[in-house]
Enzyme design. Sequence first.
Site, mmCIF file in Angstrom:
data_model
loop_
_atom_site.group_PDB
_atom_site.id
_atom_site.type_symbol
_atom_site.label_atom_id
_atom_site.label_comp_id
_atom_site.label_asym_id
_atom_site.label_seq_id
_atom_site.Cartn_x
_atom_site.Cartn_y
_atom_site.Cartn_z
ATOM 1 N N ARG A 110 0.832 -1.208 0.000
ATOM 2 C CA ARG A 110 0.000 0.000 0.000
ATOM 3 C C ARG A 110 0.864 1.255 0.000
ATOM 4 O O ARG A 110 0.529 2.240 -0.662
ATOM 5 C CB ARG A 110 -0.946 -0.008 1.201
ATOM 6 C CG ARG A 110 -1.978 1.102 1.111
ATOM 7 C CD ARG A 110 -3.040 0.981 2.164
ATOM 8 N NE ARG A 110 -2.485 1.137 3.509
ATOM 9 C CZ ARG A 110 -3.182 0.972 4.620
ATOM 10 N NH1 ARG A 110 -4.450 0.613 4.558
ATOM 11 N NH2 ARG A 110 -2.627 1.123 5.800
ATOM 12 N N LYS A 115 -2.802 6.510 1.152
ATOM 13 C CA LYS A 115 -2.688 6.981 2.534
ATOM 14 C C LYS A 115 -1.856 8.265 2.535
ATOM 15 O O LYS A 115 -0.742 8.330 3.077
ATOM 16 C CB LYS A 115 -2.093 5.881 3.429
ATOM 17 C CG LYS A 115 -2.615 5.990 4.860
ATOM 18 C CD LYS A 115 -2.401 4.706 5.620
ATOM 19 C CE LYS A 115 -2.652 4.868 7.109
ATOM 20 N NZ LYS A 115 -4.015 5.224 7.490
ATOM 21 N N GLU A 168 -16.150 6.353 4.757
ATOM 22 C CA GLU A 168 -15.243 6.087 5.875
ATOM 23 C C GLU A 168 -15.529 7.032 7.020
ATOM 24 O O GLU A 168 -16.185 8.048 6.843
ATOM 25 C CB GLU A 168 -13.787 6.355 5.454
ATOM 26 C CG GLU A 168 -13.197 5.331 4.550
ATOM 27 C CD GLU A 168 -11.682 5.514 4.409
ATOM 28 O OE1 GLU A 168 -11.031 5.943 5.373
ATOM 29 O OE2 GLU A 168 -11.167 5.234 3.326
#
Length: 344
Positions: free
Chosen positions: A89, A191, A227
């Site tokens: 990721r 992220k 989220e």
Amino acid sequence: MTGQNNNPLPDWDTLTFSLTETDCMYRSLGDTEREPVWDEGEFMPFQGITISPAAALMSYGVGVFEGLKAQRTTDGRILLFRPDANAVRMRNSAERLMMPPFPIEQFIDSCVAVVRRNERFIPPPEYGSLYLRPMQHAVEPQLGLGPCRHFATHIFCSPVGSYFRGGSPQGVRLKVLEQGRVAPGGTGWAKAMGNYAGAIWVAQQWKDQGFDDVLYLDAHHLQYLTETSGSNPFVLLKSGALVTPPLDSQILPGVTRDSTLRIARDLLSLDVQERELSIQEVLEEGEEMFCTGTAWTLLNVREVVHKDEVKLLEKDDLRMELLEILRGIQTGEREDPFDWIREV
Ligand code: COI
């Protein structure tokens, strides 16, 4: 600089999700005009870093981060959970911000080494875990907006306890917002540091009114769950289906989200659906709700408030079952059928 600090240990009984400065951190420097781009890196005492005020990180937020945990087992081993997933990721996130990917093996090996060098900071079993925070960012001074050449990757760690320590054991209260966390087609799936920076003010407005966090709807339709500020929602419907929003540009592919899906499908044979889930459906059909994240683990949601409608979700059975299995794998108490554990 090499060597280690000799920082004091925290009180294990009162651990929260906050920083304890540990003994050692890792740094590798990257230069896209060099081969290999990333140097082998070095270990140094946990310390402040020096960076030009003109670095693209400072003005433009050219940076990404990760979070993963190591646990101490009752028989004295140390287990790191899915470092390969975080490595992948971070590569994907970095490429979205036009940064060179950090090698997977180097990421894993450096995480393992950081855990070893800070071993005394790993809480005893049951008291918490050692949270690792890898981060990658641009370092060179650059005034205009454009690609960079010089980068750094740091990995530091801290012992942590529960994210909402002291919060209600019945679960968190979420305020549903008629707004997106990120823009469609933007950096929500990476992220990226900036995704989180913008969320602090938004959540604080509602924390000041007694909520624990906010739940964002999708930016396009203002209808579908996406989220919270830092976790992926799951809802168990009256039909028995366990539903979570599908990955798209507004949703971070959470490692705990993925682990929960695998456990629910492969070990519990549940009807698991990754699909759009409207707030209306949650209000009408929701029976149990929880959110997943490395920091949050699996946290039950007791109440969601959408406009003037309050929905109480009092059940917590499925979350407890899933969390027990996940914790069992993470702490070595259970067999790991997915090959997720990396012994340190
Ligand atoms: C994590 O869960 O590891 C995160 O990075 C989320 C952050 C808001 C603590």
